[in-house]
Motif scaffolding. Structure first.
Motif, short mmCIF file in Angstrom:
data_model
loop_
_atom_site.label_atom_id
_atom_site.label_comp_id
_atom_site.label_asym_id
_atom_site.label_seq_id
_atom_site.Cartn_x
_atom_site.Cartn_y
_atom_site.Cartn_z
N LYS A 86 0.83 -1.21 0.00
CA LYS A 86 0.00 0.00 0.00
C LYS A 86 0.87 1.26 0.00
O LYS A 86 0.62 2.20 -0.76
CB LYS A 86 -0.92 -0.02 1.22
CG LYS A 86 -1.93 1.08 1.26
CD LYS A 86 -2.87 0.91 2.44
CE LYS A 86 -3.90 2.01 2.45
NZ LYS A 86 -4.83 1.89 3.57
N SER A 90 1.44 4.01 -3.22
CA SER A 90 1.23 5.45 -3.08
C SER A 90 2.50 6.22 -3.46
O SER A 90 2.43 7.30 -4.05
CB SER A 90 0.77 5.82 -1.67
OG SER A 90 1.81 5.60 -0.74
N ASN A 94 3.04 8.64 -7.22
CA ASN A 94 3.28 10.06 -7.01
C ASN A 94 3.77 10.67 -8.33
O ASN A 94 4.81 10.28 -8.84
CB ASN A 94 4.34 10.24 -5.91
CG ASN A 94 4.61 11.69 -5.58
OD1 ASN A 94 4.12 12.60 -6.24
ND2 ASN A 94 5.40 11.89 -4.56
#
Length: 120
Positions: A86, A90, A94
């Motif tokens: 997770k 993320s 980006n």
């Protein structure tokens, strides 16, 4: 002929990094499924043990530490792998991250998840 062949090539193979992460993520589900199947089997399968008085007792193999520890370790690995993935996703998604850094994240995710899967 492109002006910068290196950046042109990196643009063409950009999807490889995404594929590397997505294929590695399947290890998370595999660890979870394998641990569940092993736990279910260990709880249902019984062996006959005898008490001091000679009475036969059906005991699930889950009662033995040699069954519990690897299965519980796999469940713990699953939780760590899920949290790691997770966070890595993320970071990877980006938009301000350099493509070379994205490649680095993809390599680390793949190496970690595959190693954890093999150790489970």
């Amino acid at each position: 002929m492109p002006v910068d062949p290196r950046s042109s090539f990196e643009t063409c193979i950009q999807r490889v990094h995404i594929g590397s992460i997505s294929l590695s993520l399947s290890a998370i589900s595999a660890v979870s499924l394998c641990a569940y199947i092993a736990a279910k089997y260990s709880m249902e399968r019984t062996v006959t043990m005898y008490s001091n008085s000679g009475k036969a007792i059906a005991t699930p193999i889950w009662a033995f530490r040699t069954q519990k520890i690897p299965i519980l370790t796999s469940f713990a690995r699953h939780a760590v792998m899920k949290a790691f993935a997770k966070e890595a996703i993320s970071l990877f998604t980006n938009p301000s991250l350099d493509p070379r850094a994205q490649f680095g994240v993809a390599c680390v995710v793949k190496a970690f998840l595959v190693q954890q899967f093999q150790d489970s």
